[in-house]
Write a protein that holds these residues in place. Structure first.
Motif, mmCIF file in Angstrom:
data_model
loop_
_atom_site.group_PDB
_atom_site.id
_atom_site.type_symbol
_atom_site.label_atom_id
_atom_site.label_comp_id
_atom_site.label_asym_id
_atom_site.label_seq_id
_atom_site.Cartn_x
_atom_site.Cartn_y
_atom_site.Cartn_z
ATOM 1 N N LYS A 31 0.982 -1.199 -0.104
ATOM 2 C CA LYS A 31 -0.047 -0.231 0.064
ATOM 3 C C LYS A 31 0.726 1.339 -0.024
ATOM 4 N N ASP A 32 2.002 1.326 0.764
ATOM 5 C CA ASP A 32 2.865 2.547 0.916
ATOM 6 C C ASP A 32 3.562 2.740 -0.373
ATOM 7 N N GLU A 36 2.997 5.894 -2.867
ATOM 8 C CA GLU A 36 4.041 6.675 -3.153
ATOM 9 C C GLU A 36 4.472 6.851 -4.593
ATOM 10 N N SER A 91 5.443 10.010 6.599
ATOM 11 C CA SER A 91 4.805 8.652 6.286
ATOM 12 C C SER A 91 3.592 8.214 7.697
ATOM 13 N N GLU A 95 -1.051 8.357 7.444
ATOM 14 C CA GLU A 95 -1.978 7.651 8.318
ATOM 15 C C GLU A 95 -2.757 8.384 9.043
ATOM 16 N N LYS A 118 5.297 -0.730 8.523
ATOM 17 C CA LYS A 118 5.284 0.970 8.360
ATOM 18 C C LYS A 118 7.134 0.886 8.245
ATOM 19 N N SER A 121 8.506 -0.228 4.917
ATOM 20 C CA SER A 121 8.302 0.999 4.029
ATOM 21 C C SER A 121 9.157 2.088 4.063
ATOM 22 N N ASN A 122 9.341 2.526 5.387
ATOM 23 C CA ASN A 122 10.115 3.743 5.599
ATOM 24 C C ASN A 122 11.850 3.422 5.282
ATOM 25 N N THR A 166 10.477 4.905 13.157
ATOM 26 C CA THR A 166 9.282 4.499 13.068
ATOM 27 C C THR A 166 8.130 4.595 14.390
ATOM 28 N N TYR B 86 -7.277 5.610 1.698
ATOM 29 C CA TYR B 86 -6.059 6.466 1.180
ATOM 30 C C TYR B 86 -6.095 7.015 -0.277
#
Lengths: 241, 232
Positions: A31-32, A36, A91, A95, A118, A121-122, A166, B86
């Motif tokens: 999703k992230d 992005e 990030s 959310e 997370k 992703s980060n 995070t 989202y």
């Protein structure tokens, strides 16, 4: 007393726990990255900041070749740390702003899965930015940074910085002063990681023996493990009211 | 289905809920009404396992909170005034993401069915940021029912919707209620609550001060019942 209601989607407990855990992590990363790569909101901000920082350092320091070599590690990690903070903040803000953090917390998965989703992703965002910054730095400072040892140190440092970042971003995003609070919380905690990363990177670039840089590298590995373990244990308490 | 006994919630020195007793039978649609600051959202957040009770007992579908929160969350669908969606994902991608988070089997078929239910099949590949507020709220309902929950918690779902969007949301909520789900909805909109709910509980200053079924309240008399409850 009410009986426990069965659920059409319920799997056996173990299957649900293990399968659901990794599915949730991969879903968050998917999703992230998907969001992005569509908006480029986060990476572009981190990248522009990093490149500007490098340019400012380059023109402000006006160093000779030998001195440049000695400050490379410090300049690099200062740039990564500030850009990383920007990314971590954004990030988690994404959310929080539309209630999506609640959406994640409502899912019937262990909350550490949300942390790891997370975190990965980060870490991906930070590594992408680093992969672009390194060649730019190499050109500007006339230094070859594409050495497997240095890349491994950057990876270790980024894991440590992002793991604790995070967790702290999840904490600071719940406050009104989140933009200010994250660096205030993160830099003192991540200081040990940054110091080890600078020492190890600097030693490597200056051609030190492995025996000389093994201590900061070992320290980086230990910090990575400690920060990931602490974040794994604390995330649930941090995000719950 | 939902049993709450002597629930207390404190934030520091401030007590928001002061011993709430509340129960809901399976399939019942309860409207939780009350003025701003009464504690409605806090109460719903505790039922949704997003917030821990300070004191008291909360049991949902036979599972106790906060110890069995994961089992409770698997049986809950939550809609709030925030969409929990989202912006940079399409409607289909948002639903696919939540389907994976909830471990929904045959997710493609389920997503298609949900999109049809909320009337967004033709816009399934559009980014959520291009949706109107009403469409986002319909998609939020789709997200909440995706894993086929037995219980729905709706926190001010009509906030910010215009008349048309509210009517569309009415239809979506009626479809959800018709499936026999247990629903608890907080609202300021007495007319909408009267149209949808079978029972009305009034929460004021952290405690439920009155409760009545639709049968007990004569038609179009919810407003006077509400005012009387707050005055007492």
């Amino acid at each position: 007393m009410a009986t426990k209601a069965s659920h059409p989607n319920s799997l056996s407990k173990k299957e649900a726990a293990v399968g659901g855990y990794f599915k949730a992590i991969s879903a968050i990363v998917w999703k992230d990255l998907r969001a992005e790569f569509r908006s480029w909101e986060l990476i572009s901000a981190m990248l522009v900041f990093s490149l500007l920082a490098l340019l400012i350092f380059n023109f402000a320091l006006e160093l000779d070749v030998k001195t440049r070599q000695s400050v490379t590690a410090g300049v690099l990690w200062a740039t990564f740390a500030f850009a990383g903070t920007l990314g971590l903040n954004r990030s988690m803000s994404i959310e929080k702003d539309r209630g999506c953090l609640d959406g994640l917390l409502l899912a019937p998965v262990d909350r550490s899965a949300i942390y790891f989703g997370k975190f990965f992703s980060n870490l991906a965002f930070m590594l992408i930015v680093e992969a672009i910054v390194l060649p730019v730095y190499s050109v500007l400072y006339n230094t070859n940074l594409f050495q497997p040892g240095l890349i491994a140190i950057i990876l270790l440092g980024s894991v440590g910085y992002t793991s604790v970042g995070t967790l702290l971003a999840a904490m600071s995003v719940q406050t009104r002063t989140r933009d200010v609070l994250l660096p205030i919380l993160l830099f003192p905690v991540a200081f040990a990681v940054l110091l080890s990363a600078v020492k190890a990177s600097g030693g490597f670039l200056n051609g030190a023996d492995f025996a000389e840089i093994s201590f900061p590298i070992n320290l980086l590995i230990v910090y990575d493990i400690i920060f990931i373990a602490i974040s794994f244990m604390l995330f649930d308490a941090v995000v719950e009211e | 289905m939902i049993a709450v006994k002597k629930l207390v919630k404190r934030f520091g020195l401030k007590t928001v809920l002061r011993g709430v007793d509340f129960s809901v039978q399976p399939g019942e649609f309860v409207a939780l009404l009350g003025p701003n600051g009464a504690g409605k959202t806090t109460f719903l957040r505790i039922l949704a396992a997003l917030s821990r009770p300070t004191l008291g007992e909360v049991s949902i579908a036979g599972y106790k909170l906060p110890d069995e929160a994961a089992q409770v969350r698997a049986r809950l669908g939550v809609v709030s005034h925030l969409s929990l969606l989202y912006n940079d994902l399409t409607a289909e991608e948002n639903l696919r993401f939540y389907a994976r988070m909830y471990g929904v089997e045959n997710s493609s078929a389920r997503i298609a069915a949900v999109l049809a239910m909320i009337g967004l099949e033709t816009r399934r590949r559009d980014l959520v940021r291009t949706y109107s507020r009403g469409m986002q709220q319909r998609l939020a309902i789709g997200r909440a029912v995706l894993h086929d929950p037995q219980i729905m918690l709706l926190d001010e779902p009509y906030t910010g919707l215009d008349q048309d969007a509210s009517s569309m949301l009415d239809a979506a909520l009626k479809a959800v209620a018709a499936d026999g789900r247990t629903i608890v909805m907080t609202s300021h909109d007495l007319a909408r609550a009267e149209e949808l709910a079978a029972r009305f509980d009034i929460l004021s200053r952290g405690i439920i001060v009155a409760s009545a079924t639709r049968k007990q309240i004569k038609k179009n008399n919810l407003l006077s019942f509400y005012k009387q409850a707050l005055a007492d």
